[in-house]
Design an enzyme around this catalytic site. Structure first.
Site, PDB file in Angstrom:
ATOM      1  N   ASP A 151       0.840  -1.202   0.000  1.00  0.00           N
ATOM      2  CA  ASP A 151       0.000   0.000   0.000  1.00  0.00           C
ATOM      3  C   ASP A 151       0.875   1.253   0.000  1.00  0.00           C
ATOM      4  OD1 ASP A 151       0.850  -0.104   2.612  1.00  0.00           O
ATOM      5  OD2 ASP A 151      -1.119   0.249   3.505  1.00  0.00           O
ATOM      6  N   SER A 152       2.202   1.065   0.006  1.00  0.00           N
ATOM      7  CA  SER A 152       3.123   2.177  -0.274  1.00  0.00           C
ATOM      8  C   SER A 152       2.793   2.773  -1.644  1.00  0.00           C
ATOM      9  CB  SER A 152       4.582   1.695  -0.238  1.00  0.00           C
ATOM     10  OG  SER A 152       4.741   0.521  -1.008  1.00  0.00           O
TER      11      SER A 152
ATOM     12  N   LYS B 162      -1.049  -9.434   2.869  1.00  0.00           N
ATOM     13  CA  LYS B 162      -0.293  -8.949   4.032  1.00  0.00           C
ATOM     14  C   LYS B 162      -1.189  -7.980   4.791  1.00  0.00           C
ATOM     15  CE  LYS B 162       3.119  -5.692   3.826  1.00  0.00           C
ATOM     16  NZ  LYS B 162       2.591  -4.691   4.788  1.00  0.00           N
TER      17      LYS B 162
ATOM     18  N   GLU C 285      -1.170  -5.433   8.643  1.00  0.00           N
ATOM     19  CA  GLU C 285      -0.333  -4.869   9.704  1.00  0.00           C
ATOM     20  C   GLU C 285      -0.947  -5.130  11.084  1.00  0.00           C
ATOM     21  OE1 GLU C 285       0.276  -0.684   8.935  1.00  0.00           O
ATOM     22  OE2 GLU C 285       1.090  -1.060   6.929  1.00  0.00           O
TER      23      GLU C 285
ATOM     24  N   GLU D 217       9.575  -4.118  10.214  1.00  0.00           N
ATOM     25  CA  GLU D 217       9.983  -2.833   9.627  1.00  0.00           C
ATOM     26  C   GLU D 217      10.548  -1.898  10.694  1.00  0.00           C
ATOM     27  OE1 GLU D 217       7.161  -0.965   6.993  1.00  0.00           O
ATOM     28  OE2 GLU D 217       8.325   0.895   6.913  1.00  0.00           O
TER      29      GLU D 217
HETATM   30  O1  KIV Z   1       3.512  -1.081   1.617  1.00  0.00           O
HETATM   31  C1  KIV Z   1       4.668  -1.528   1.542  1.00  0.00           C
HETATM   32  O2  KIV Z   1       5.378  -1.339   0.559  1.00  0.00           O
HETATM   33  C2  KIV Z   1       5.165  -2.308   2.674  1.00  0.00           C
HETATM   34  C3  KIV Z   1       6.622  -2.623   2.691  1.00  0.00           C
HETATM   35  C4  KIV Z   1       7.384  -1.465   3.168  1.00  0.00           C
HETATM   36  C5  KIV Z   1       6.917  -3.839   3.495  1.00  0.00           C
HETATM   37  O3  KIV Z   1       4.428  -2.629   3.557  1.00  0.00           O
END
Ligand code: KIV
Length: 292
Positions: free
Chosen positions: A57-58, A126, A128, A195
């Site tokens: 989500d980056s 994924k 968090e 992280e």
């Molecule tokens: O959103 C993302 O790119 C991430 C990575 C930094 C692990 O969660």
């Protein structure tokens, strides 16, 4: 007889699975992961042999220009996951669940996780968080969907953490992080991102777990590494975290190419004859005659 040796075509790479992750940890082989958000990047990453591609989500920050990851929606994530899945054949594909797609309700979390596999070609998701997400992780895994956890600096909680800052730096925070990691493993996560946590804590956690840890700003003692591709390529110039190693300066290279194009257009150096379409002389002459 010809002395030219013809090499056999390269074997297509075997599909990387969650089992591959586990086996690599057992063999002590580092796992490589990078983020991608589009087809051409996924294509070249897959060809380079990267083990896993995270559609992070980056995306919100490095591609869509948001200040942080909080505004990213399910539809935005699925759109980019589909592009990545068209480009990558072998890498394990992981879709990042956006803020509020799994926090409010466990059933909603399962349904949204399912959309990453059903609608966008991902192999896993994924999310968090630690103990507060264990129930959602258990339910998603129970639906047959592999889950990667994410501890330490969890960007979706940036407002709660007081900014993008390293985590786990006190004895009590380190203890909580280790407990969370063990809880996520117990809930069925196949791997964990760590992280921006102290390297010795990440190494300790990695040794305590049987599932592989993937570090970002967490030192070399993790079972694998991940970076945001736009950071690695020098494509995102708003800021670069201390833990990033820049392998290229694409932002500078793009500016150079755009400035050169501009100059070529202004000086009529572009397009040249080699970039133009021609027509046979007799057709041209016939055309001109027809206009008189
Ligand atoms: O959103 C993302 O790119 C991430 C990575 C930094 C692990 O969660």
């Amino acid at each position: 007889m010809s002395t030219v040796s013809v090499s056999a075509p390269a074997q297509p790479r075997k599909k990387v699975t969650t089992l591959t992750f586990r086996q690599k940890k057992e063999r002590g082989e580092p796992i490589s992961m990078l983020t991608a958000y589009d087809y051409p990047t996924a294509l070249s990453m897959d060809a380079a042999g990267v083990d896993a591609i995270l559609v992070g989500d980056s995306l919100g920050m490095v591609v869509l220009g948001y200040a942080n990851t909080i505004p990213v929606t399910m539809e935005e994530m699925l759109h980019h996951c589909r592009a990545v899945s068209r480009g990558a054949r072998s890498a394990l594909l992981i879709g990042d669940m956006p803020f509020m797609s799994y926090q409010a309700d466990v059933n909603e979390a399962v349904r949204n996780a399912g959309r990453f596999l059903k609608e966008s070609g991902m192999d896993a998701v994924k999310l968090e968080g630690g103990r507060e997400r264990a129930e959602a992780v258990r339910a998603i895994v129970g639906a047959g969907i592999p889950v990667m956890g994410h501890l330490g600096l969890t960007p979706q909680s940036v407002n709660q953490l007081g900014g993008f800052r390293p985590q786990g730096k006190t004895a009590s925070a380190a203890k909580k992080l280790l407990e969370d990691a063990l809880l996520l493993e117990e809930a069925g996560a196949f791997s964990l991102v760590l992280e921006s946590v102290p390297a010795r804590l990440a190494e300790h956690v990695s040794k305590q777990l049987s599932i592989p840890t993937i570090g970002i700003g967490a030192g070399v003692g993790c079972d694998g590494q991940v970076l945001v591709t736009h950071d690695l390529l020098g494509l995102f110039d708003r800021f670069t975290p201390k833990f990033v190693k820049k392998y290229a300066d694409f932002h500078g290279e793009m500016q150079r190419a755009f400035a050169e194009y501009l100059s070529d257009v202004q000086s009529r150096q572009f397009p040249g004859a080699e970039h133009s379409v021609e027509m046979p002389d007799e057709e041209w002459e016939s055309f001109i005659r027809s206009t008189k």
